[in-house]
Design an enzyme around this catalytic site. Sequence first.
Site, PDB file in Angstrom:
ATOM      1  N   ASP A  84     -29.655  62.527 -26.826  1.00 56.30           N
ATOM      2  CA  ASP A  84     -28.294  62.378 -26.291  1.00 56.30           C
ATOM      3  C   ASP A  84     -27.323  62.447 -27.465  1.00 56.30           C
ATOM      4  O   ASP A  84     -27.406  61.650 -28.406  1.00 56.30           O
ATOM      5  CB  ASP A  84     -28.194  61.034 -25.568  1.00 56.30           C
ATOM      6  CG  ASP A  84     -26.945  60.920 -24.703  1.00 56.30           C
ATOM      7  OD1 ASP A  84     -26.035  61.769 -24.830  1.00 56.30           O
ATOM      8  OD2 ASP A  84     -26.876  59.972 -23.901  1.00 56.30           O
ATOM      9  N   ASP A  95     -20.090  65.121 -24.624  1.00 52.08           N
ATOM     10  CA  ASP A  95     -21.271  64.270 -24.494  1.00 52.08           C
ATOM     11  C   ASP A  95     -22.334  65.086 -23.766  1.00 52.08           C
ATOM     12  O   ASP A  95     -22.085  65.579 -22.653  1.00 52.08           O
ATOM     13  CB  ASP A  95     -20.875  63.019 -23.704  1.00 52.08           C
ATOM     14  CG  ASP A  95     -21.952  61.956 -23.638  1.00 52.08           C
ATOM     15  OD1 ASP A  95     -23.056  62.176 -24.170  1.00 52.08           O
ATOM     16  OD2 ASP A  95     -21.681  60.890 -23.036  1.00 52.08           O
ATOM     17  N   HIS A 155     -19.701  59.252 -16.398  1.00 47.50           N
ATOM     18  CA  HIS A 155     -18.497  58.477 -16.690  1.00 47.50           C
ATOM     19  C   HIS A 155     -17.358  59.401 -17.082  1.00 47.50           C
ATOM     20  O   HIS A 155     -17.569  60.531 -17.537  1.00 47.50           O
ATOM     21  CB  HIS A 155     -18.773  57.502 -17.840  1.00 47.50           C
ATOM     22  CG  HIS A 155     -19.485  58.124 -19.006  1.00 47.50           C
ATOM     23  ND1 HIS A 155     -18.823  58.684 -20.073  1.00 47.50           N
ATOM     24  CD2 HIS A 155     -20.812  58.304 -19.250  1.00 47.50           C
ATOM     25  CE1 HIS A 155     -19.705  59.168 -20.931  1.00 47.50           C
ATOM     26  NE2 HIS A 155     -20.924  58.954 -20.459  1.00 47.50           N
ATOM     27  N   HIS A 163     -16.538  55.715 -22.551  1.00 49.03           N
ATOM     28  CA  HIS A 163     -16.530  55.282 -21.153  1.00 49.03           C
ATOM     29  C   HIS A 163     -15.103  54.876 -20.813  1.00 49.03           C
ATOM     30  O   HIS A 163     -14.637  53.795 -21.186  1.00 49.03           O
ATOM     31  CB  HIS A 163     -17.507  54.129 -20.928  1.00 49.03           C
ATOM     32  CG  HIS A 163     -18.943  54.525 -21.104  1.00 49.03           C
ATOM     33  ND1 HIS A 163     -19.715  54.986 -20.056  1.00 49.03           N
ATOM     34  CD2 HIS A 163     -19.731  54.567 -22.196  1.00 49.03           C
ATOM     35  CE1 HIS A 163     -20.927  55.285 -20.509  1.00 49.03           C
ATOM     36  NE2 HIS A 163     -20.957  55.029 -21.801  1.00 49.03           N
ATOM     37  N   GLU A 189     -24.456  62.905 -15.890  1.00 49.59           N
ATOM     38  CA  GLU A 189     -25.757  62.716 -16.547  1.00 49.59           C
ATOM     39  C   GLU A 189     -26.787  62.073 -15.622  1.00 49.59           C
ATOM     40  O   GLU A 189     -26.980  60.863 -15.642  1.00 49.59           O
ATOM     41  CB  GLU A 189     -25.609  61.906 -17.835  1.00 49.59           C
ATOM     42  CG  GLU A 189     -24.874  60.593 -17.737  1.00 49.59           C
ATOM     43  CD  GLU A 189     -24.863  59.847 -19.083  1.00 49.59           C
ATOM     44  OE1 GLU A 189     -25.849  59.932 -19.829  1.00 49.59           O
ATOM     45  OE2 GLU A 189     -23.860  59.179 -19.354  1.00 49.59           O
ATOM     46  N   GLU A 285     -27.532  66.210 -19.388  1.00 44.40           N
ATOM     47  CA  GLU A 285     -26.111  65.857 -19.307  1.00 44.40           C
ATOM     48  C   GLU A 285     -25.236  66.987 -19.828  1.00 44.40           C
ATOM     49  O   GLU A 285     -25.578  67.647 -20.816  1.00 44.40           O
ATOM     50  CB  GLU A 285     -25.868  64.599 -20.150  1.00 44.40           C
ATOM     51  CG  GLU A 285     -24.422  64.139 -20.208  1.00 44.40           C
ATOM     52  CD  GLU A 285     -24.247  62.911 -21.088  1.00 44.40           C
ATOM     53  OE1 GLU A 285     -23.227  62.218 -20.918  1.00 44.40           O
ATOM     54  OE2 GLU A 285     -25.123  62.653 -21.942  1.00 44.40           O
TER      55      GLU A 285
END
Length: 301
Positions: A84, A95, A155, A163, A189, A285
């Site tokens: 990640d 992300d 998110h 977040h 994700e 993700e």
Amino acid sequence: MEEALKKYIEAGRIAKIVRDEGAKLIEAGRRLIDVCEHVERRTRELGAAPAFPCNISVNEVAAHYSPLVGDESTIPENAVVKLDVGVHVDGYIADTAVTVALDDRWNPLLEAVQEALSKALDAVKPGVRFAEIGRVIENTIRSRGFKPIVNLGGHSLARYTIHAGESIPNAYDPMTRGRFSAGKAYAIEPFGTNGSGLVYEGDIVAIYALVRTGLRRRLDNVSKKVLAAIRDRFKTLPFSERWLADVEPDIEKLRRSLRKLSRMGFLVRYPILIEKAKGIVAQFEHTIVITDDGEVIVTTS
């Protein structure tokens, strides 16, 4: 929004490069720290900065494992490894995550989660309810014989904020509020497992983030020095003790300082997350930016 979109796209371009490079390094016997430090170093070489410490989570560990200073942990044989990666350009964050299976028997799990991500991205449009994306993800993963991890999810993102207050579930809950809005960025994700579909917090904490600076009268000199470096270097973005080893070379003193700052409310801790039944976990993700015309997936080519 046009300037922000350019920076999101650039962050996504770099995130894709370092994610894919990191994935190619995943093999049995390789040290976890070597993979993560490659990803973080290449992010900087390409003109961006890590938005959070590289996460490399193995088997039943779903998220938040990032190597500590001196970490000698290696990738086991036949492992399922989640990588990640977060990249930011001037605070605008991409992300993204990928899972690598070193045993073909886990391919059906990976395919289920990949399909869930693909279908979720196809369904995202301005005005679509977050709950509907949870329905798509859950139905896709369950149709393949696996479970979504229901207490993890995507998110919203904001400048210098991973977040940003909105959550996109990985399972359907009609009470979930919120809709996708133009002008915002989101990380989608899905996590899937052959276990229970729940995670719990483990004992290891390798990632922290600043939540306030406040009064520092009661802090010792080491903690004052560490807190000042955190504020100046990372703002509110998550960080690793590895990134502060030059500030306090005595790692035990550094760790005591981070624990103290957490207890006093200056820092938030991100413990590792473990599948409750010790099931194998897969994650994929992408980051998207919603525009008036639809969505732009910034972490693909």
